[in-house]
Design a protein around this motif. Sequence first.
Motif, PDB file in Angstrom:
ATOM      1  N   UNK A 527      -8.076   5.857   4.013  1.00 16.23           N
ATOM      2  CA  UNK A 527      -9.376   6.490   3.786  1.00 16.23           C
ATOM      3  C   UNK A 527     -10.259   5.516   3.011  1.00 16.23           C
ATOM      4  N   UNK A 528     -11.475   5.234   3.504  1.00 16.35           N
ATOM      5  CA  UNK A 528     -12.377   4.355   2.741  1.00 16.35           C
ATOM      6  C   UNK A 528     -12.968   5.093   1.550  1.00 16.35           C
ATOM      7  N   UNK A 529     -13.136   4.386   0.449  1.00 17.25           N
ATOM      8  CA  UNK A 529     -13.747   4.978  -0.737  1.00 17.25           C
ATOM      9  C   UNK A 529     -15.239   4.739  -0.783  1.00 17.25           C
ATOM     10  N   UNK A 530     -15.720   3.786   0.023  1.00 15.33           N
ATOM     11  CA  UNK A 530     -17.146   3.493   0.053  1.00 15.33           C
ATOM     12  C   UNK A 530     -17.525   3.066   1.449  1.00 15.33           C
ATOM     13  N   UNK A 531     -18.791   3.327   1.822  1.00 13.58           N
ATOM     14  CA  UNK A 531     -19.232   2.912   3.149  1.00 13.58           C
ATOM     15  C   UNK A 531     -19.190   1.398   3.249  1.00 13.58           C
ATOM     16  N   UNK A 532     -18.665   0.905   4.348  1.00 20.26           N
ATOM     17  CA  UNK A 532     -18.517  -0.526   4.530  1.00 20.26           C
ATOM     18  C   UNK A 532     -17.067  -0.965   4.498  1.00 20.26           C
ATOM     19  N   UNK A 533     -16.149  -0.046   4.135  1.00 21.41           N
ATOM     20  CA  UNK A 533     -14.711  -0.326   4.171  1.00 21.41           C
ATOM     21  C   UNK A 533     -14.280  -1.404   3.195  1.00 21.41           C
ATOM     22  N   UNK A 534     -15.073  -1.719   2.184  1.00 14.49           N
ATOM     23  CA  UNK A 534     -14.636  -2.717   1.214  1.00 14.49           C
ATOM     24  C   UNK A 534     -13.542  -2.183   0.306  1.00 14.49           C
ATOM     25  N   UNK A 535     -13.552  -0.875   0.082  1.00 12.90           N
ATOM     26  CA  UNK A 535     -12.546  -0.240  -0.772  1.00 12.90           C
ATOM     27  C   UNK A 535     -11.838   0.847   0.021  1.00 12.90           C
ATOM     28  N   UNK A 536     -10.519   0.774   0.057  1.00 14.71           N
ATOM     29  CA  UNK A 536      -9.740   1.717   0.855  1.00 14.71           C
ATOM     30  C   UNK A 536      -8.500   2.173   0.086  1.00 14.71           C
ATOM     31  N   UNK A 537      -8.103   3.390   0.347  1.00 19.06           N
ATOM     32  CA  UNK A 537      -6.855   3.929  -0.174  1.00 19.06           C
ATOM     33  C   UNK A 537      -5.957   4.258   1.011  1.00 19.06           C
ATOM     34  N   UNK A 538      -4.697   3.846   0.930  1.00 20.22           N
ATOM     35  CA  UNK A 538      -3.755   4.057   2.021  1.00 20.22           C
ATOM     36  C   UNK A 538      -2.539   4.814   1.510  1.00 20.22           C
ATOM     37  N   UNK A 539      -2.226   5.895   2.197  1.00 18.52           N
ATOM     38  CA  UNK A 539      -0.983   6.631   1.944  1.00 18.52           C
ATOM     39  C   UNK A 539      -0.035   6.339   3.100  1.00 18.52           C
ATOM     40  N   UNK A 540       1.235   6.136   2.803  1.00 22.71           N
ATOM     41  CA  UNK A 540       2.181   5.759   3.852  1.00 22.71           C
ATOM     42  C   UNK A 540       3.524   6.462   3.653  1.00 22.71           C
ATOM     43  N   UNK A 541       4.229   6.579   4.769  1.00 26.06           N
ATOM     44  CA  UNK A 541       5.612   7.069   4.722  1.00 26.06           C
ATOM     45  C   UNK A 541       6.451   6.207   5.648  1.00 26.06           C
ATOM     46  N   UNK A 542       7.589   5.722   5.128  1.00 25.66           N
ATOM     47  CA  UNK A 542       8.479   4.865   5.906  1.00 25.66           C
ATOM     48  C   UNK A 542       9.895   5.420   5.849  1.00 25.66           C
ATOM     49  N   UNK A 543      10.507   5.504   7.014  1.00 28.22           N
ATOM     50  CA  UNK A 543      11.915   5.913   7.118  1.00 28.22           C
ATOM     51  C   UNK A 543      12.655   4.796   7.836  1.00 28.22           C
TER      52      UNK A 543
END
Length: 781
Positions: A527-543
Amino acid sequence: MRLVRLWGLSFLCQILLGHQAATAGPIKTVAVKHLGGPPIESAFVLAHLVSKIGDEYDSYRVTRDVEALYKTHRFSYVGVEMLPGDRSKGVGLIYHVHTRMILKGSPTLKGNKKFRDGKVQDLLNLTNGDFIDDASVALRAAVIRDEYRKKLYPDATVVGEMTVVDEDAGFATLRFTIKEGRRVKVGDVVFEGNTVFTDSDLRPSIKTKRLLNPFSWFSRQPYEEEKLQLGLDAIRDKYQNVGYLDVVVSPPVPTRREEGTATDLAISINEGRAYEFGEVDIRNVTLFPNIEIEDLVTFQPGDVAAMDALRRSRTAIQLFYGNRGYINADARPVLSADEKTGLVDVKFMIREGDLVKIRNVYIRGNTVTRDKVVRRELGIFPGDDYHLQKVKQSENNIRRLGFFSTVVSFDERLPDAQQRDLIFRVEEKQTGQFMVGAGFSSIDKVVGYMEFQQGNFDLFGWPPTGGGQKLKLSLSTGSTRNEYSLSFIEPWFLNERRSLGVDLFRRELKYPDYDAKRTGVKFRYTVPLSWGDNNRVTASYRLQQVEVTDVADTNEYFLADGESFYFSEEQNELQSTVGLGFTHDTRDNYFVPTDGSRVRINGDLTGGPFGGEANFMELRFDANRFIPVWGGHVVSFRGQYHVIDPFGDTEEVSILDRYYLGGGKSLRGFEWRDVGPKAFRIDDGASDEVIHRPVGGQTRAVASAEYTIPVSDGLRFAVFIDAGNVYEDSFASDFSEYAASAGVGVRLDVPGFPIRLDLATDLRKDDEFTETDTWSFNIGF
């Protein structure tokens, strides 16, 4: 009735006629009018049109018609005349065309002595039957002239003459007359009258090419009037940026040496006096508080009167207005200099203009990529106030998609001065690749690989391109590893700026004394935190299923503190990991950045409430900074700090999940994975040699600096210094023990197959047992 003329490769039909489309109605007639040149059947023109009688008028389709006609190379001019009508009667279209001549035989040449006829013909690239006109002949003549200038013939002229031999058939002959002039090269540059700057300070402005590329010292410097004039302008700017506003740089006086063909240049400089800024005044501000505009001025009274400071202030004021819809605003500086006091007063005469709104936003040239894929990257929309920064950011967003070789934005004036149409013009490029090959790296030795990737995939369309999704299928096999992976990314999940990625993977690594396998799946939601994608948060799950098998070394080893250690423990466990990460990325290019930075902070929790058979947490901090220096030179910095820590039933992190350091991809100049904690044993043979093996650690810290110099397109030279270590415990903070190296390298930026070759020498070892490796060779950015 209105005539719209499109000279050259013009795509303005839709823009110039577009406002009539809403009331134009159906197409009633389509006709062809021949304006000149060889005769041509109307059927040929009509066959290339998509606009047909009975179709609803569409200005964009008319633009495509013009493109299609130009692509036949038969026409030097295409114009469209629209006969307007009402909704009931429709409109008529007349396509005006001027045909090109047909070359009969090969061009004849006169006056060329330096270049043989064959070379000139190759440069012209004209053969019997080619279509020609005055414009194309002039372009070919310019090619020959530029080649002469490269070979130090600055006065060379090339004139192409076309003679019609059969007007009805459209045949013509070509003759190129060449006057070569004398051959010269720049010998030395002498400056007269300069006291503020030395000759060595000024000379690079004239010999820019040699300074920017050290390898070009071996090439000759051509005498070119255009480049010399640019050099004089650079010298003038250099003076004016330190306050010498009245400086006069006279044109160079060439003097040919008697003993050779070199020409020396004498440049006379009248420096004048240095100025400082005096009073600063801003006039005619009515829309905003005066103090807001004053704060944009980058200099104060008493500062050196630098032209750069004036330009920066003017640009800042125009950007301030432009970001609020006043794109016609100007801030003209008026200077009043007093030669006696050395002060220059500045008045910024503000012209605010009208507030401009966006009427329509058009995307042009996207023949493969869906319109919505481009449009969703925009940050400015119909009805918005014009915003220069948002337009520029939108252009950058489209460029960063990687689907287009060219992205430009411009606006079109409308009858209403307070409205503009905004156009983003793109040119598609190939986004799919299929590669099969083999290579070599200092770590993996021989590597074979196969990769298919489509950066503009469409899962739900056919053909499956143009949807903006990313698909990658790769397989690589080598003497130390086998990797198989399938990756899919939807960058706009549920039509929102949130990406969903899925990775399937299997990785098999063969270490000297055991084999490791990882097989699993990973889901990523960003999910981007600001328009322009300079700041993003990523949630992940790995099995993933993690296996350590075929352990060959069952000897007893000892750690540095004397504790016994064995490598014989096999591992077969299921790991369930949830991660959360933050990314700040302002790089101008993802593969070969020259400006910007990237910071990544990630935290992973394996096991615990998420199940699985292992329990540990991991924190990772990675930072890169790229700084452009001059002429394509770039200095970059890299920092890394990683920590892994077990908890719960897991008493220690397995040998497969620990950190290692050393090798071309982490710490150059040292053996792969050999930097950091080690285990030791004494060889039972006659030599009593101390044998060591890396055991990894729970903290990794790395720092690196690199300076790259462009040599040619796709080729860079690098110098670097690396430092770092792996520490046994989590959250290590004592960095007194580390390994460091320095070296030089070459970067070959071949798309899909980039190569890094480095030569490094160790400056310091973390301990006496760490082994060095001078050369490192890697494939990949």
